[in-house]
Design a protein around this motif. Structure first.
Motif, PDB file in Angstrom:
ATOM      1  N   ASP A 139      35.371  40.139  45.515  1.00  0.00           N
ATOM      2  CA  ASP A 139      36.290  41.275  45.434  1.00  0.00           C
ATOM      3  C   ASP A 139      35.767  42.321  44.460  1.00  0.00           C
ATOM      4  OD1 ASP A 139      37.997  40.100  47.244  1.00  0.00           O
ATOM      5  OD2 ASP A 139      39.376  39.331  45.718  1.00  0.00           O
ATOM      6  N   GLY A 140      35.258  41.887  43.330  1.00  0.00           N
ATOM      7  CA  GLY A 140      34.729  42.812  42.330  1.00  0.00           C
ATOM      8  C   GLY A 140      33.450  43.482  42.781  1.00  0.00           C
ATOM      9  N   VAL A 141      32.591  42.727  43.470  1.00  0.00           N
ATOM     10  CA  VAL A 141      31.316  43.282  43.933  1.00  0.00           C
ATOM     11  C   VAL A 141      31.564  44.441  44.893  1.00  0.00           C
ATOM     12  CG1 VAL A 141      29.239  42.789  45.285  1.00  0.00           C
ATOM     13  CG2 VAL A 141      30.035  41.143  43.600  1.00  0.00           C
ATOM     14  N   GLY A 142      32.556  44.316  45.751  1.00  0.00           N
ATOM     15  CA  GLY A 142      32.827  45.338  46.748  1.00  0.00           C
ATOM     16  C   GLY A 142      33.841  46.383  46.314  1.00  0.00           C
ATOM     17  N   SER A 143      34.336  46.280  45.098  1.00  0.00           N
ATOM     18  CA  SER A 143      35.356  47.201  44.614  1.00  0.00           C
ATOM     19  C   SER A 143      34.786  48.595  44.397  1.00  0.00           C
ATOM     20  CB  SER A 143      35.924  46.677  43.294  1.00  0.00           C
ATOM     21  OG  SER A 143      36.836  47.587  42.747  1.00  0.00           O
ATOM     22  N   SER A 144      35.568  49.616  44.769  1.00  0.00           N
ATOM     23  CA  SER A 144      35.105  50.981  44.557  1.00  0.00           C
ATOM     24  C   SER A 144      35.299  51.415  43.108  1.00  0.00           C
ATOM     25  CB  SER A 144      35.821  51.945  45.496  1.00  0.00           C
ATOM     26  OG  SER A 144      37.215  51.913  45.252  1.00  0.00           O
ATOM     27  N   ASN A 145      36.306  50.872  42.435  1.00  0.00           N
ATOM     28  CA  ASN A 145      36.482  51.136  41.006  1.00  0.00           C
ATOM     29  C   ASN A 145      37.348  50.042  40.391  1.00  0.00           C
ATOM     30  OD1 ASN A 145      39.153  51.738  41.679  1.00  0.00           O
ATOM     31  ND2 ASN A 145      38.821  53.935  41.656  1.00  0.00           N
ATOM     32  N   GLY A 146      37.336  49.954  39.074  1.00  0.00           N
ATOM     33  CA  GLY A 146      38.151  48.963  38.386  1.00  0.00           C
ATOM     34  C   GLY A 146      37.609  47.554  38.402  1.00  0.00           C
ATOM     35  N   ALA A 147      36.338  47.388  38.789  1.00  0.00           N
ATOM     36  CA  ALA A 147      35.776  46.038  38.879  1.00  0.00           C
ATOM     37  C   ALA A 147      35.749  45.362  37.511  1.00  0.00           C
ATOM     38  CB  ALA A 147      34.371  46.088  39.467  1.00  0.00           C
ATOM     39  N   GLY A 148      35.364  46.079  36.485  1.00  0.00           N
ATOM     40  CA  GLY A 148      35.260  45.488  35.147  1.00  0.00           C
ATOM     41  C   GLY A 148      36.605  45.100  34.567  1.00  0.00           C
ATOM     42  N   THR A 149      37.596  45.967  34.727  1.00  0.00           N
ATOM     43  CA  THR A 149      38.917  45.646  34.185  1.00  0.00           C
ATOM     44  C   THR A 149      39.544  44.477  34.943  1.00  0.00           C
ATOM     45  OG1 THR A 149      39.926  47.373  35.545  1.00  0.00           O
ATOM     46  CG2 THR A 149      39.343  47.961  33.292  1.00  0.00           C
TER      47      THR A 149
END
Length: 179
Positions: A43-53
């Motif tokens: 989910d984080g790898v493909g996230s357009s933004n907010g992956a780190g949070t």
């Protein structure tokens, strides 16, 4: 204590993933029992933004007490700090290498909330993890920029439009050691 190490693959022999928020996997290790839980971060790898949070929130939900990774972004760092999860950046090598160094006391397991790497750096051999320590108390860098815009236009009325736009921008940078 539960720690998290970012990994490129679902294996203890995997190289450390240099990205935190978009890391492929989080290897969550109980350092007392050696039990390993793998979190697939697709989910984080493909996230357009907010992956780190989002990743920081996930680690908090697992109960992680320390993070070892390549790099943490400023927004994720803020969430990690609020969750009292110290993080250690510039870690390289393999996940197993980090675990071995933890057992040998060469990598900090401190739960102090200072967000500074405390790694005894050694020559790289056999993919041994290394880290570049951050400066405790280093001030963040702040970048500033000025934008100048000039707008001119003529209206359909009796007046002449001679607007002058001025903009000022500021940005944040990753601080280096400044004393």
């Amino acid at each position: 204590m539960l720690i998290a190490v970012t990994a490129l693959e679902n294996s203890l022999q995997s190289e450390i993933d240099p990205r935190f928020g978009r890391a492929a996997y989080y290897m969550i290790v109980n350092t007392e029992t050696d039990e390993v839980t793998v979190h697939n971060n697709s989910d984080g790898v493909g996230s357009s933004n907010g992956a780190g949070t989002g990743a920081a929130q996930t680690l908090s939900e697992y109960g992680v007490k320390a993070l070892y990774t390549g790099s943490v972004g400023p927004k994720a760092a803020e969430v990690l700090q609020k969750a009292n999860i110290p993080y250690y950046e510039n870690i390289t090598g393999t996940v197993q290498g980090v675990l071995d160094q933890l057992k040998n006391g060469q990598v900090s397991q401190s739960t102090d909330q200072n967000n500074s790497a405390q790694v005894e750096t050694q020559p790289e051999t056999n993919n041994a993890p290394t880290a570049t320590p951050q400066c405790p108390g280093a001030l963040p860098a702040v970048g500033q920029g000025m934008g100048l815009g000039r707008g001119q236009g003529t209206g359909r009325g009796t007046g002449r439009g001679m607007g002058a736009g001025r903009g000022a921008g500021s940005g944040q940078g990753r601080g280096m050691c400044r004393r």
